[in-house]
Design an enzyme around this catalytic site. Structure first.
Site, mmCIF file in Angstrom:
data_model
loop_
_atom_site.group_PDB
_atom_site.id
_atom_site.type_symbol
_atom_site.label_atom_id
_atom_site.label_comp_id
_atom_site.label_asym_id
_atom_site.label_seq_id
_atom_site.Cartn_x
_atom_site.Cartn_y
_atom_site.Cartn_z
ATOM 1 N N ASP A 1 -76.172 40.316 -52.561
ATOM 2 C CA ASP A 1 -74.711 40.375 -52.520
ATOM 3 C C ASP A 1 -74.257 41.452 -53.502
ATOM 4 O O ASP A 1 -74.341 41.268 -54.719
ATOM 5 C CB ASP A 1 -74.106 39.030 -52.919
ATOM 6 C CG ASP A 1 -74.447 37.887 -51.970
ATOM 7 O OD1 ASP A 1 -75.421 38.020 -51.193
ATOM 8 O OD2 ASP A 1 -73.747 36.855 -52.003
ATOM 9 N N LYS B 1 -67.971 39.645 -48.014
ATOM 10 C CA LYS B 1 -67.799 38.458 -48.860
ATOM 11 C C LYS B 1 -66.522 38.610 -49.665
ATOM 12 O O LYS B 1 -66.213 39.694 -50.158
ATOM 13 C CB LYS B 1 -69.023 38.320 -49.774
ATOM 14 C CG LYS B 1 -68.949 37.212 -50.809
ATOM 15 C CD LYS B 1 -70.248 37.167 -51.620
ATOM 16 C CE LYS B 1 -70.163 36.250 -52.823
ATOM 17 N NZ LYS B 1 -71.427 36.240 -53.606
ATOM 18 N N LYS C 1 -68.578 35.668 -45.716
ATOM 19 C CA LYS C 1 -68.868 34.685 -46.759
ATOM 20 C C LYS C 1 -67.633 34.485 -47.625
ATOM 21 O O LYS C 1 -67.119 35.432 -48.227
ATOM 22 C CB LYS C 1 -70.055 35.139 -47.614
ATOM 23 C CG LYS C 1 -70.408 34.158 -48.735
ATOM 24 C CD LYS C 1 -71.662 34.594 -49.476
ATOM 25 C CE LYS C 1 -71.935 33.729 -50.699
ATOM 26 N NZ LYS C 1 -73.164 34.131 -51.418
#
Length: 218
Positions: A88, A151, A181
């Site tokens: 990430d 995300k 996400k």
């Protein structure tokens, strides 16, 4: 949503700077008991002995994103070598604020190259610090660069974490092509289900146990 179904959307997360190897081992054991999809830990804690069926995620350029692309790529490559299945990355928000979207796409692409398939790359856009147009632009850059997910948040920005509105905008922009996400400040079953209803396909949670207890036994 059934408990087991919800669990398989969760990245069970521990990113406090003071977390120890003992804390991470406890997180991994708990992840196996909960049946979550993945754990997400700081790169300094890798490698992690995760239970069977539980993936390992980590973060790069975290939490500010104000790091040169090549540094993020080096960090990502080391994380993959240390056993991370998913990375990430935090984008450089200045590139969004200044409209330097070609540079943002290149930044993400450099990290993408360091996380080759089947590795998964998620791009943290820090949505609470952006307006809707900026969220859309950042998502498009992530898609153009070959990312797997966008995300919402690091959970560390003073502007806040995930919001249903941000997830909705992200879903309208890249839903069905990229995963989404939602992460940052999700602390109840109601909030988790609202994120999923808005289009989230993964949830970053530190309150996984409490939320799954709310969801019941099955």
């Amino acid at each position: 949503m059934q408990r087991t179904e919800l669990a398989r959307l969760i990245d069970h997360t521990l990113l406090k700077p003071e977390s120890t190897s003992v804390d991470v081992a406890a997180l991994a054991a708990e992840a196996g008991e909960l049946g979550v999809y993945a754990i997400c830990v700081s790169p300094s804690q890798l490698p992690v002995d995760a239970p069977s069926g539980v993936h390992v995620a980590t973060v790069v350029g975290f939490p500010s994103g104000a790091v040169k692309p090549e540094v993020k790529a080096t960090e990502a490559a080391r994380a993959v070598a240390d056993g991370a299945d998913e990375v990430d990355m935090v984008i450089d928000l200045a590139l969004v604020k200044e409209g330097r979207f070609d540079e943002l796409t290149r930044e993400i692409a450099v990290v993408r190259a360091a996380v080759p398939a089947p590795g998964v790359l998620k791009v943290i856009i820090e949505s609470a610090a952006l307006d809707d147009e900026e969220v859309v632009a950042a998502c498009r850059c992530a898609e153009d660069a070959g990312a797997d997910f966008v995300k919402t948040s690091t959970g560390f920005h003073p502007a806040g974490g995930a919001s249903v509105e941000a997830v909705r905008v992200m879903h309208e922009t890249v839903g069905g092509r990229l995963g989404i996400k939602a992460s940052g400040g999700i602390r109840s079953l109601e909030a988790a289900e609202a994120m999923v209803a808005a289009g989230a396909t993964r949830l970053g949670l530190s309150a996984s146990t409490a939320i799954l207890d709310e969801a019941g036994l099955f």
